[in-house]
Design a protein around this motif. Structure first.
Motif, short mmCIF file in Angstrom:
data_model
loop_
_atom_site.label_atom_id
_atom_site.label_comp_id
_atom_site.label_asym_id
_atom_site.label_seq_id
_atom_site.Cartn_x
_atom_site.Cartn_y
_atom_site.Cartn_z
N ILE A 126 22.35 1.14 10.33
CA ILE A 126 23.62 1.79 10.01
C ILE A 126 23.40 3.19 9.47
CG2 ILE A 126 25.66 1.65 8.53
CD1 ILE A 126 25.29 -1.43 8.64
N ARG A 127 22.45 3.37 8.57
CA ARG A 127 22.15 4.68 7.99
C ARG A 127 20.65 4.95 8.05
NH1 ARG A 127 25.52 7.50 4.42
NH2 ARG A 127 23.88 9.02 4.69
N PRO A 128 20.12 5.30 9.22
CA PRO A 128 18.68 5.52 9.34
C PRO A 128 18.17 6.70 8.51
CG PRO A 128 19.78 6.16 11.35
CD PRO A 128 20.81 5.50 10.48
N ASP A 129 19.05 7.64 8.16
CA ASP A 129 18.63 8.77 7.36
C ASP A 129 18.36 8.38 5.91
OD1 ASP A 129 21.39 8.28 7.20
OD2 ASP A 129 21.77 10.26 6.36
N ARG A 130 19.01 7.33 5.43
CA ARG A 130 18.84 6.91 4.05
C ARG A 130 17.77 5.84 3.88
NH1 ARG A 130 23.72 6.06 0.49
NH2 ARG A 130 22.00 5.93 -0.95
N TYR A 131 17.48 5.11 4.93
CA TYR A 131 16.52 4.02 4.87
C TYR A 131 15.48 4.19 5.98
CZ TYR A 131 20.29 2.19 2.04
OH TYR A 131 21.26 2.04 1.10
N PRO A 132 14.48 5.07 5.77
CA PRO A 132 13.47 5.26 6.82
C PRO A 132 12.61 4.02 6.97
CG PRO A 132 12.85 6.43 4.83
CD PRO A 132 14.23 5.87 4.60
N PRO A 133 11.95 3.87 8.12
CA PRO A 133 11.09 2.70 8.30
C PRO A 133 9.95 2.72 7.29
CG PRO A 133 10.86 4.22 10.14
CD PRO A 133 11.96 4.73 9.28
N LYS A 134 9.60 1.54 6.81
CA LYS A 134 8.54 1.44 5.82
C LYS A 134 7.19 1.64 6.50
CE LYS A 134 11.06 -1.69 2.86
NZ LYS A 134 11.12 -3.00 2.25
N ALA A 135 6.30 2.33 5.79
CA ALA A 135 4.96 2.56 6.32
C ALA A 135 4.18 1.25 6.23
CB ALA A 135 4.26 3.64 5.51
N PRO A 136 3.40 0.94 7.26
CA PRO A 136 2.62 -0.31 7.20
C PRO A 136 1.56 -0.24 6.11
CG PRO A 136 2.01 0.99 9.11
CD PRO A 136 3.18 1.67 8.48
N ARG A 137 1.31 -1.37 5.48
CA ARG A 137 0.30 -1.42 4.43
C ARG A 137 -1.08 -1.36 5.06
NH1 ARG A 137 2.20 -5.95 0.08
NH2 ARG A 137 4.14 -4.94 -0.50
N ARG A 138 -1.94 -0.65 4.39
CA ARG A 138 -3.32 -0.58 4.87
C ARG A 138 -4.08 -1.81 4.39
NH1 ARG A 138 -5.61 5.51 4.40
NH2 ARG A 138 -4.22 6.40 5.95
N LEU A 139 -4.85 -2.38 5.26
CA LEU A 139 -5.67 -3.51 4.88
C LEU A 139 -6.99 -3.00 4.31
CD1 LEU A 139 -5.10 -5.77 8.00
CD2 LEU A 139 -4.01 -5.94 5.76
N ARG A 140 -7.42 -3.64 3.28
CA ARG A 140 -8.69 -3.26 2.67
C ARG A 140 -9.85 -3.73 3.56
NH1 ARG A 140 -8.27 -4.74 -3.69
NH2 ARG A 140 -6.45 -3.49 -4.15
#
Length: 73
Positions: A54-68
């Motif tokens: 609905i509001r892509p400007d306010r809720y950008p996609p989350k960056a994937p977590r890096r695996l150790r």
């Protein structure tokens, strides 16, 4: 006389445009629902689940977590 006809014609056109915006068949707001209408139709949980769409400007996609890397801590 010609000035009066021109003013009358311009007034009729302006009135016609305003009336067509508010009295045309279908949705006069070009399909946009108010907040209350959207909540009533979808429910608050559906709105929160779809907020990134609905509001892509306010809720950008989350960056994937890096695996150790194994062995490092």
């Amino acid at each position: 006389m010609a000035v009066a006809e021109l003013v009358l014609c311009a007034g009729a056109v302006v009135s016609g445009v305003f009336l067509s915006r508010y009295r045309r068949p279908g949705d006069a707001r070009s399909g946009m629902a108010s907040r209350g209408e959207a909540e009533q139709a979808l429910g608050i949980s559906q709105l929160r689940a779809g907020r990134a769409v609905i509001r892509p400007d306010r809720y950008p996609p989350k960056a994937p977590r890096r695996l150790r890397a194994r062995g490092r801590r």
